[in-house]
Design a protein around this motif. Structure first.
Motif, PDB file in Angstrom:
ATOM      1  N   ALA A 184      31.950 -24.095  -2.523  1.00 35.20           N
ATOM      2  CA  ALA A 184      33.408 -24.299  -2.648  1.00 35.20           C
ATOM      3  C   ALA A 184      34.346 -24.142  -1.214  1.00 35.20           C
ATOM      4  O   ALA A 184      35.184 -24.497  -0.940  1.00 35.20           O
ATOM      5  N   LEU A 185      33.978 -22.854  -0.823  1.00 35.06           N
ATOM      6  CA  LEU A 185      34.528 -22.480   0.478  1.00 35.06           C
ATOM      7  C   LEU A 185      33.943 -23.353   1.738  1.00 35.06           C
ATOM      8  O   LEU A 185      35.152 -23.845   2.349  1.00 35.06           O
ATOM      9  N   VAL A 186      32.885 -24.049   1.613  1.00 38.58           N
ATOM     10  CA  VAL A 186      32.564 -24.950   2.460  1.00 38.58           C
ATOM     11  C   VAL A 186      33.466 -26.254   2.269  1.00 38.58           C
ATOM     12  O   VAL A 186      33.716 -26.930   3.390  1.00 38.58           O
ATOM     13  N   THR A 187      33.395 -26.404   1.283  1.00 42.19           N
ATOM     14  CA  THR A 187      34.320 -27.654   0.835  1.00 42.19           C
ATOM     15  C   THR A 187      35.846 -27.528   1.283  1.00 42.19           C
ATOM     16  O   THR A 187      36.309 -28.464   1.852  1.00 42.19           O
ATOM     17  N   GLN A 188      36.472 -26.479   1.211  1.00 39.57           N
ATOM     18  CA  GLN A 188      37.695 -26.306   1.701  1.00 39.57           C
ATOM     19  C   GLN A 188      37.643 -26.232   3.218  1.00 39.57           C
ATOM     20  O   GLN A 188      39.058 -26.226   3.808  1.00 39.57           O
TER      21      GLN A 188
END
Length: 313
Positions: free
Chosen positions: A65-69
């Motif tokens: 999720a952090l990589v997506t953000q």
């Protein structure tokens, strides 16, 4: 919009009906920027609030999720995300998860961002990832990390950014002659010369550490740098009063001389051994040790070189 100390309280109490980590990660998957930013701010605080919270962030499946953000068009969200990842990326398990989540391409893209905070943090994260293995540093080369790094170095003027990007060369070059060769093809020697000529001790240290990485156990790079005039500013580092500058400068001379009779002879012609010998008399054990290592590398296997150093001592 709970205050961070309240969120930390709920984390510590570990109420089954209130799984804080899962709720925060779920918020990262929402489409409203305000909700995403609120979750990121809480995670940023928690990432440094306790030594063990990095593990909780990892186990809550937050990494993808952090990589997506990191792909967000909102730079505030990107900056917050990079801050969180930067806080936890020195843990090997986190680095492994980041590589599995295909973080490398977006981190390379963010290195070219015009926001200094994002550039610096992405460089630090990439440095942590490259240090994982040669496989990762190879992947970073193949996906354009070295080209992007030089774009930043050519255009950059902010000291923190330059230092963090220069630091990236160290793990990229570790046991990786292909990366060492490519970095020299981009005329890294000119950048080293420019940084060694600055008035900033921190930039000088960054340049010296990078030199060590680029030439270590790489015969061609050692010779190339020695013939570009790098020795004069490196030798000047030995004459400063800054211990860190002395150590990194001596380390660069050691790396240039190691197992290379050609560069050993040239370095001795420049009388680099004289200031190195003087460093053996300073109070710092670390400085003395590094000076001794450099002198040992300079002595090499040639009897004449060994005698030259011995007579000066």
């Amino acid at each position: 919009n709970c205050h961070n100390n309240i969120i930390k309280f709920y984390v510590e109490q570990n109420f089954p009906e209130l799984p804080v980590w899962d709720l925060l990660v779920a918020m990262l998957h929402e489409e409203v920027n305000e909700r995403i930013a609120a979750a990121l701010k809480s995670l940023e605080y928690l990432s440094t609030a306790e030594d063990t919270y990095w593990k909780s962030i990892l186990e809550s499946q937050a990494t993808p999720a952090l990589v997506t953000q990191m792909h967000s068009k909102n730079l505030d969200i990107v900056a917050l995300t990079c801050s969180i990842v930067n806080n936890i990326s020195f843990h090997e398990e986190t680095r492994i998860e980041l590589t599995k989540s295909d973080s490398i391409p977006i981190l390379i893209t963010l290195l070219g961002c015009k926001e200094p905070d994002i550039q610096s943090r992405s460089a630090i994260i990439e440095t942590d990832l490259a240090d994982l293995s040669k496989t990762v540093s190879d992947e970073m080369r193949e996906k354009g990390a070295i080209e992007k790094m030089f774009d930043v170095l050519d255009e950059g003027t902010i000291e923190d950014v330059l230092i963090n990007v220069m630091s990236l060369t160290i793990p990229l070059c570790k046991n990786n002659p292909e990366n060492q060769s490519l970095i020299m093809e981009y005329r890294m020697d000119m950048i080293h010369m420019e940084l060694l000529a600055t008035t900033s001790d921190d930039l000088k240290c960054a340049a010296a550490r990078s030199i060590s990485a680029v030439v270590r156990n790489h015969y061609e790079n050692q010779c190339t740098l020695v013939y570009t005039g790098i020795l004069i500013p490196l030798i000047e580092l030995m004459k400063t009063r800054n211990l860190h500058v002395q150590i990194t400068g001596a380390g660069a001379l050691e790396a240039l001389a190691t197992n290379n009779p050609e560069t050993q002879a040239i370095i001795l012609e420049h009388r680099a051994h004289v200031p190195l010998i003087k460093l053996l008399k300073v109070w710092s054990i670390e400085v003395k040790e590094q000076a001794a290592y450099a002198l040992w590398a300079l002595a090499g296997q040639a009897l004449l070189q060994q005698k030259t150093i011995a007579k000066t001592i």
